[in-house]
Design an enzyme around this catalytic site. Sequence first.
Site, mmCIF file in Angstrom:
data_model
loop_
_atom_site.group_PDB
_atom_site.id
_atom_site.type_symbol
_atom_site.label_atom_id
_atom_site.label_comp_id
_atom_site.label_asym_id
_atom_site.label_seq_id
_atom_site.Cartn_x
_atom_site.Cartn_y
_atom_site.Cartn_z
ATOM 1 N N LYS A 1 39.298 23.949 44.078
ATOM 2 C CA LYS A 1 40.306 25.474 43.555
ATOM 3 C C LYS A 1 41.335 24.850 43.205
ATOM 4 C CE LYS A 1 37.063 27.901 45.708
ATOM 5 N NZ LYS A 1 37.027 28.232 46.843
HETATM 6 C C1 LIG Z 1 36.419 28.995 47.841
HETATM 7 C C2 LIG Z 1 36.314 30.626 48.504
HETATM 8 C C3 LIG Z 1 35.915 31.096 49.836
HETATM 9 C C4 LIG Z 1 36.316 30.105 51.083
HETATM 10 O O1 LIG Z 1 37.012 29.200 51.182
HETATM 11 P P1 LIG Z 1 37.112 27.622 51.940
HETATM 12 O O2 LIG Z 1 38.148 26.887 51.942
HETATM 13 O O3 LIG Z 1 35.815 26.684 51.491
HETATM 14 O O4 LIG Z 1 36.024 28.244 53.064
HETATM 15 C C5 LIG Z 1 36.316 32.526 50.318
HETATM 16 N N1 LIG Z 1 36.272 33.256 48.966
HETATM 17 C C6 LIG Z 1 36.050 32.685 48.087
HETATM 18 C C7 LIG Z 1 36.187 34.043 46.645
HETATM 19 C C8 LIG Z 1 35.677 31.209 47.983
HETATM 20 O O5 LIG Z 1 35.860 31.133 46.456
#
Ligand SMILES: *Cc1c(COP(=O)(O)O)cnc(C)c1O
Length: 384
Positions: free
Chosen positions: A186
């Site tokens: 991210k």
């Molecule tokens: C990455 C992601 C998540 C989950 O995030 P984590 O921190 O890995 O639990 C949820 N929603 C979207 C749209 C994502 O891209």
Amino acid sequence: MSASNERIEFHVHDLGEAEIASVRETIDSLFLTLGPKVARFEERFAAFLDVPHVVGVNSCSMALVLSLRALGIGPGDEVITTPLTFVATSNAILHLGATPVFVDVERETGLLDPAKVRAAITERTRAIVAVHLYGQLADMRALRAIADEHGLALVEDAAHAIEAERDGVRVGHLGDLTTFSFYATKTMASGDGGAIAVHDPELASRLKRLRNHGVSKDAASRHGGLYQHWDMLELGYKCAMTDIEAALLLPQIPRLWERRDRRQALVERYEKALSGHPRIEIVRRQGRSGHHLFTVQVPLGVRDQVLHGLGERNIGVAVNYRAVHTLRHYRERFGFDPQAFPNAWEIGERTISLPLYPKLEEAQVDRVVEALVETLAQLDRKGS
Ligand SMILES: *Cc1c(COP(=O)(O)O)cnc(C)c1O
């Protein structure tokens, strides 16, 4: 080996000396887990977002579960969301025993279609979970108006969109609760980690309790004076952010804009090179995107061959996402027809995510473009 064939990774993180120094400071201190660094992160991230409260957790997945739980959502309730997302979004609804009600996305943007949201509301609907796909904000003004009209909660899954703004609305400003991810790929990362932005102070303190088993006092708040008993007020979870994660995140906050601008410059380079291509469609951007992902849509039926071709040319790729309603668990549990949500299905069948991160170089973007164009031309020749 020639430099021009070196692998271009799908993602390369941007952590360095500042993050190492910050983690060292934490290791040299008393608290490793939920402690003063988490509190500092919550304060600084709330200031960045311009929201009243932030609660640090261990992932966006758990941020979604806690948010729905704090809203009191449970069995018998319906929650409207998009099928064009990571499974975490709708899984959170399932974990609470509620029913995910998918509605289709707009074909041009991949974002939740407000008119379809309105049409899906029943007397059991309790909340809407919007997803800011690829970094562009969903139509929050329209969704807020619908939620208010029907007395629904509005949750933003902002895993892609820390930096987003649209129609004068920033991420987290119109949602009752907004969830963020600091997963490795991210735009701000601590390996795993997450946060919830929230407006209501009572919801904020409920979330702080729910992240720590529903216990009345955490270790840091009990530290220092004489021993204090804690009580368990409700059944919660074990999913708080740690001070080590917060230490990794704190030095990244002041650099978010600079990193976003760098990704925007790379996106513009991709768009300039690819926009006229007869076989490639690019999502129409809305407002100021966080530019978490750059995606292209290739013709129906060739996506997996293009993924393969890019892999052979040493380019890292991903798919965000095949529509959730087409995945086995959802298909078998709910009997979804792939065509139930045709726009999400089509984008899910055609989309490819290309490398996009601050350390990516212009010359690498050019090589990705070249590899993509070459792969498509090769498929054309084979097909004719
Ligand atoms: C990455 C992601 C998540 C989950 O995030 P984590 O921190 O890995 O639990 C949820 N929603 C979207 C749209 C994502 O891209």
